[in-house]
Design an enzyme around this catalytic site. Structure first.
Site, PDB file in Angstrom:
ATOM      1  N   LEU A  85       0.814  -0.973  -0.380  1.00 41.24           N
ATOM      2  CA  LEU A  85       0.219   0.074  -0.632  1.00 41.24           C
ATOM      3  C   LEU A  85       0.946   1.166  -0.472  1.00 41.24           C
ATOM      4  CD1 LEU A  85      -2.493  -0.394   3.377  1.00 41.24           C
ATOM      5  CD2 LEU A  85      -3.084  -0.893  -0.064  1.00 41.24           C
ATOM      6  N   LYS A 117      -5.316  -0.981  10.659  1.00 44.61           N
ATOM      7  CA  LYS A 117      -4.146  -1.089   9.796  1.00 44.61           C
ATOM      8  C   LYS A 117      -3.183  -1.922  10.989  1.00 44.61           C
ATOM      9  CE  LYS A 117      -0.517  -0.372   6.978  1.00 44.61           C
ATOM     10  NZ  LYS A 117       0.499  -1.488   7.861  1.00 44.61           N
ATOM     11  N   ASP A 119      -1.152  -4.446  12.890  1.00 46.09           N
ATOM     12  CA  ASP A 119       0.423  -4.411  12.746  1.00 46.09           C
ATOM     13  C   ASP A 119       0.923  -5.921  12.783  1.00 46.09           C
ATOM     14  OD1 ASP A 119       2.847  -3.792  12.533  1.00 46.09           O
ATOM     15  OD2 ASP A 119       3.559  -2.522  14.449  1.00 46.09           O
ATOM     16  N   GLU A 177      -4.229 -10.498   8.562  1.00 44.80           N
ATOM     17  CA  GLU A 177      -2.949 -10.542   9.289  1.00 44.80           C
ATOM     18  C   GLU A 177      -3.098 -11.010  10.405  1.00 44.80           C
ATOM     19  OE1 GLU A 177      -1.357  -7.248   7.230  1.00 44.80           O
ATOM     20  OE2 GLU A 177       0.004  -6.992   9.085  1.00 44.80           O
ATOM     21  N   TYR A 227      -7.055 -11.717  11.501  1.00 46.74           N
ATOM     22  CA  TYR A 227      -7.944 -10.886  11.311  1.00 46.74           C
ATOM     23  C   TYR A 227      -7.891 -10.852   9.475  1.00 46.74           C
ATOM     24  CZ  TYR A 227      -8.009  -9.621  16.236  1.00 46.74           C
ATOM     25  OH  TYR A 227      -8.352  -9.534  17.425  1.00 46.74           O
ATOM     26  N   LYS A 318      -0.967   6.554   8.122  1.00 47.57           N
ATOM     27  CA  LYS A 318      -0.243   5.716   9.444  1.00 47.57           C
ATOM     28  C   LYS A 318      -0.277   7.220  10.492  1.00 47.57           C
ATOM     29  CE  LYS A 318       2.664   2.075   8.085  1.00 47.57           C
ATOM     30  NZ  LYS A 318       4.595   2.425   7.692  1.00 47.57           N
ATOM     31  N   CYS A 412      25.980 -11.220  40.863  1.00 51.40           N
ATOM     32  CA  CYS A 412      25.045 -10.855  40.922  1.00 51.40           C
ATOM     33  C   CYS A 412      25.096  -9.326  41.014  1.00 51.40           C
ATOM     34  CB  CYS A 412      23.917 -12.371  41.317  1.00 51.40           C
ATOM     35  SG  CYS A 412      22.404 -11.463  41.730  1.00 51.40           S
ATOM     36  N   CYS A 430      22.613 -15.609  37.378  1.00 50.94           N
ATOM     37  CA  CYS A 430      23.203 -15.548  38.098  1.00 50.94           C
ATOM     38  C   CYS A 430      23.204 -16.507  38.913  1.00 50.94           C
ATOM     39  CB  CYS A 430      22.077 -14.857  39.491  1.00 50.94           C
ATOM     40  SG  CYS A 430      22.621 -15.207  41.118  1.00 50.94           S
TER      41      CYS A 430
HETATM   42  S1  IVH Z   1      -5.652  -4.482   2.418  1.00 51.40           S
HETATM   43  C1  IVH Z   1      -3.390  -4.175  -2.118  1.00 51.40           C
HETATM   44  N1  IVH Z   1      -6.162  -3.949   4.628  1.00 51.40           N
HETATM   45  O1  IVH Z   1      -0.515  -3.499   5.681  1.00 51.40           O
HETATM   46  C2  IVH Z   1      -3.156  -4.629  -0.977  1.00 51.40           C
HETATM   47  N2  IVH Z   1      -3.633  -3.997   4.124  1.00 51.40           N
HETATM   48  O2  IVH Z   1       1.009  -1.878   3.688  1.00 51.40           O
HETATM   49  C3  IVH Z   1      -4.498  -4.790   0.346  1.00 51.40           C
HETATM   50  N3  IVH Z   1      -2.838  -4.388   6.401  1.00 51.40           N
HETATM   51  O3  IVH Z   1       0.924  -5.919   4.602  1.00 51.40           O
HETATM   52  C4  IVH Z   1      -4.173  -4.406   1.389  1.00 51.40           C
HETATM   53  N4  IVH Z   1      -4.094  -3.875   7.601  1.00 51.40           N
HETATM   54  O4  IVH Z   1      -1.158  -7.162   5.532  1.00 51.40           O
HETATM   55  C5  IVH Z   1      -5.523  -3.765   4.308  1.00 51.40           C
HETATM   56  N5  IVH Z   1      -6.855  -3.828   7.015  1.00 51.40           N
HETATM   57  C6  IVH Z   1      -5.370  -3.794   5.887  1.00 51.40           C
HETATM   58  C7  IVH Z   1      -4.612  -4.267   6.199  1.00 51.40           C
HETATM   59  C8  IVH Z   1      -3.666  -3.973   5.417  1.00 51.40           C
HETATM   60  C9  IVH Z   1      -2.926  -3.842   7.841  1.00 51.40           C
HETATM   61  C10 IVH Z   1      -1.309  -4.839   6.308  1.00 51.40           C
HETATM   62  C11 IVH Z   1      -1.103  -5.443   4.664  1.00 51.40           C
HETATM   63  C12 IVH Z   1       0.250  -5.526   3.864  1.00 51.40           C
HETATM   64  C13 IVH Z   1       0.094  -4.076   4.377  1.00 51.40           C
HETATM   65  C14 IVH Z   1       0.508  -3.625   2.882  1.00 51.40           C
END
Ligand code: IVH
Length: 679
Positions: A85, A117, A119, A177, A227, A318, A412, A430
């Site tokens: 992305l 998003k 992590d 993820e 998720y 971000k 120690c 220790c």
């Molecule tokens: S959609 C075409 N939705 O972000 C790409 N990605 O930089 C579509 N990620 O490694 C990705 N949460 O794993 C999407 N709700 C979310 C997300 C997500 C985390 C991660 C994804 C990827 C990274 C992309």
């Protein structure tokens, strides 16, 4: 119903209950039963499956654990590449992102789907004819690694799927993820710390480390969750028209989706959602590093298409990193309950994302060297979400002239015993396990436990009160408690009778075995079996104390690292002092049976049913003392079965296989014959 049908019905019921609890735990975050109740149900199912392997159900959660360890992961090419992305970092960038989209879709209204998003680590899951058949990491987006075995151990992930109308898609590829929810991460780290094992810096590392385990049993023991955030392929086509509907559809199929989700009709609304989540971030179950903004309509997504490796229809938004600069005032070493030394940086207090941070763990000496952090350094301290702050970077340009590299302390900081760190280990420890005040509670707990000196009644409550009264500085003090009867009587709820019982059981514990005594010392790596091997090999405590590395390494069951721990243990003067006081107090044992007099050496025995004169554990110990290995199940390799009352399927199996069976009387006769039981 036939027997098979009854078994299957039972299995189905257990699978369904377990799946419901998983859903309540992971998706709803409202566990309805305790972890131990869950484990019980899980084991009940496992036991049934072991007994009736032909009836094992495809979607059982147990099948996913216990697989074979791999030697490496296979690579797999993604049919639909896993792209990345673009990023935006502020409202201006976000508006520019929206403008580009709206220019390409003139006269159309655009809705935005706003997601968390996550992590963690992106993976792809394949469901063929409704069954989870493979899980692959993102890798470089074109080719990933086949981690199916590990993925199948993830508890909140459906192992079979079915659409609402009862049909099953021929192929469904779900993207999402894998991560470790914050609560699970904290528990994992706390458990690891209590066991003196390595802790993880953040949930992402913990999830990555767990998924890349070649042994699926390790992954299974980690609290991972999946998720879902998208559908890469679906045959026949699902007929959905929007991103938000896709997420709902996935959720109905049993996938967890983000705990927050918005559909916004303007970019202002997207910004408001982003700000809301940034505020709510500490309350979320999972770690996120921003939001993902997607055009909601799937047709519009298609017409927008991709620019190089990124979709035009989506972007990551971000969160600003929460980091701050400060200086390191000092680096202290803390000693954990199991003796691990953890370096802690004492910082000039600094606010990081609204929280004042003055202490940060540096994990281990390796991390200190990696960062090359020194007292006096200026560092960036980073906090992601509400997770533990960490030192992210050292700024050498601000380093004062007279700094020195941090060294592992030789002794120690609590008890002054030598600090040891065998090669290949990440953590320093220790070596004064028996003496060190930081390790006192664990040492006592272990020393009195059933398989060690077995002092009944000296439970945690007693120990706490005794520590409070300063009557227990180390385990040897246990044998002087009778000299403090008056003080013991001042402890709340401890009357004459309980004090007498305690003193009696302490007295009784003085007669033990060399193996139990060695085990009780709590030497790292020396469990019950190793302790027995050491006792049988060295025969006396003096010989064990005097053993050199070579001799220790030659002992069956003792690896190189354990040999070093044993050597270090007996080289720590304070430990020897405590051992001396224990022997002085009257702890004694009969000479162990020499290995040359182990008539059952190498034989595999099984004990089953109820024995009237002893517990199964005791029978096991008697057999082990004669060199036998005692196993939990009968197979063609079993040499002999000891069967007490109500011996069930193991007896049947032994008879079927023609394996000799001893009843209790015969067993006792054999033990007498070998001098294990007095005549
Ligand atoms: S959609 C075409 N939705 O972000 C790409 N990605 O930089 C579509 N990620 O490694 C990705 N949460 O794993 C999407 N709700 C979310 C997300 C997500 C985390 C991660 C994804 C990827 C990274 C992309």
């Amino acid at each position: 119903m036939t027997e098979q049908a009854t078994i299957i019905a039972q299995m189905r019921q257990l699978i369904q209950i377990l799946a419901q609890h998983n859903h309540a735990y992971y998706v709803m975050d409202q566990p309805t039963i305790s972890d131990s109740e869950y484990d019980q149900l899980f084991h009940q199912l496992k036991a049934l499956e072991q007994q009736y392997p032909d009836a094992v159900q495809a979607d059982t959660p147990t099948l996913k654990v216990g697989g074979q360890a791999l030697s490496k992961f296979e690579s797999v090419t993604h049919v639909v590449p896993m792209l990345s992305l673009g990023n935006v970092f502020n409202y201006e960038d976000l508006q520019a992102f929206a403008r580009r989209i709206e220019e390409r879709l003139p006269n159309q209204t655009v809705e935005y789907d706003v997601e968390l998003k996550f992590d963690g680590l992106a993976i792809s899951l394949w469901y063929e004819n409704g069954v989870l058949t493979r899980g692959v990491t993102r890798g470089d987006g074109e080719t990933g690694e086949d981690i199916t075995q590990n993925v199948k151990t993830i508890r909140n992930l459906p192992k079979v799927i079915q659409l609402a109308d009862g049909s099953v898609p021929k192929l469904l590829e779900v993207r999402g993820e894998v991560l470790m929810p914050k609560a699970g991460f904290e528990k994992l780290n706390a458990d690891n710390e209590a066991r003196g094992e390595k802790t993880f810096a953040n949930p992402r590392n913990a999830a990555a480390g767990s998924l890349r385990q070649l042994d699926p049993n390790i992954a299974a023991a980690r609290p991972l969750a999946f998720y879902a955030y998208g559908i890469a392929q679906c045959e026949p086509h699902h007929g959905l028209t929007s991103m938000s509907a896709s997420l709902e559809w996935l959720n109905q199929l049993g996938f967890a989706v983000g705990e927050r989700h918005f559909v916004c009709d303007s970019i202002e609304a997207v910004q408001a959602a982003y700000e809301q989540i940034n505020r709510e971030r500490p309350e979320l179950l999972v770690e996120i590093d921003g939001m993902v903004i997607k055009v909601n309509d799937l047709k519009q997504q298609q017409s927008l298409g991709f620019l190089s490796r990124e979709p035009r229809w989506a972007t990551a938004y971000k969160f600003p990193a929460v980091a701050a600069l400060t200086t390191v005032d000092n680096i202290d070493w803390q000693v954990g309950r199991t003796g691990t030394l953890t370096p802690v940086a004492r910082l000039n207090p600094v606010a990081v994302g609204g929280v004042t941070v003055s202490n940060v763990t540096l994990h281990n000496i390796g991390e200190i060297h990696r960062l090359d952090v020194r007292v006096g350094d200026t560092v960036s301290v980073y906090r992601s979400g509400d997770v533990i702050p960490k030192v992210e970077k050292v700024w050498p340009e601000f380093r004062p002239v007279d700094t020195v590299e941090v060294q592992l302390p030789a002794n120690c900081p609590v008890c002054d015993s030598p600090v040891v760190m065998p090669e290949g280990e990440a953590l320093a420890r220790c070596s004064g396990g028996l003496y060190c005040a930081a390790q006192r509670i664990e040492a006592i707990r272990h020393f009195v436990s059933r398989k060690a000196l077995d002092i009944e009644g000296l439970g945690d409550r007693w120990v706490e009160s005794l520590l409070h009264l300063d009557l227990l500085k180390d385990v040897a003090d246990i044998y002087h408690l009778h000299e403090h009867r008056e003080q013991l009587l001042t402890i709340e709820k401890m009357g004459e009778k309980s004090v007498q019982n305690l003193i009696d059981s302490i007295e009784k514990s003085k007669k033990t075995t060399l193996a139990a005594f060695i085990y009780a010392l709590g030497i790292r790596g020396v469990g019950e079996t190793t302790a027995r091997m050491l006792a049988n090999t060295f025969q006396t405590l003096e010989a064990l104390k005097a053993a050199d590395l070579e001799a220790l390494k030659k002992t069956p069951d003792v690896g190189e690292i354990t040999a070093e721990w044993i050597l270090d243990f007996f080289q720590a003067e304070h430990n020897l002092e405590v051992v001396g006081r224990l022997i002085e107090a009257g702890i004694h044992w009969d000479a162990p049976i020499a290995p040359t007099r182990q008539p059952l050496n190498g034989e595999s025995w099984v004990v089953t049913g109820t024995l009237s004169t002893m517990g199964r554990d005791e029978a096991t110990q008697l057999l082990q003392a004669l060199g036998a290995r005692v196993s939990g199940s009968v197979s063609s390799k079993t040499k002999c079965l000891v069967a007490g009352e109500k011996a069930g399927s193991k007896l049947d199996k032994a008879e079927k296989l023609g394996i000799p069976v001893l009843n209790e009387e015969q067993f006792i006769a054999l033990m007498k014959q070998h001098g294990q039981i007095e005549n």
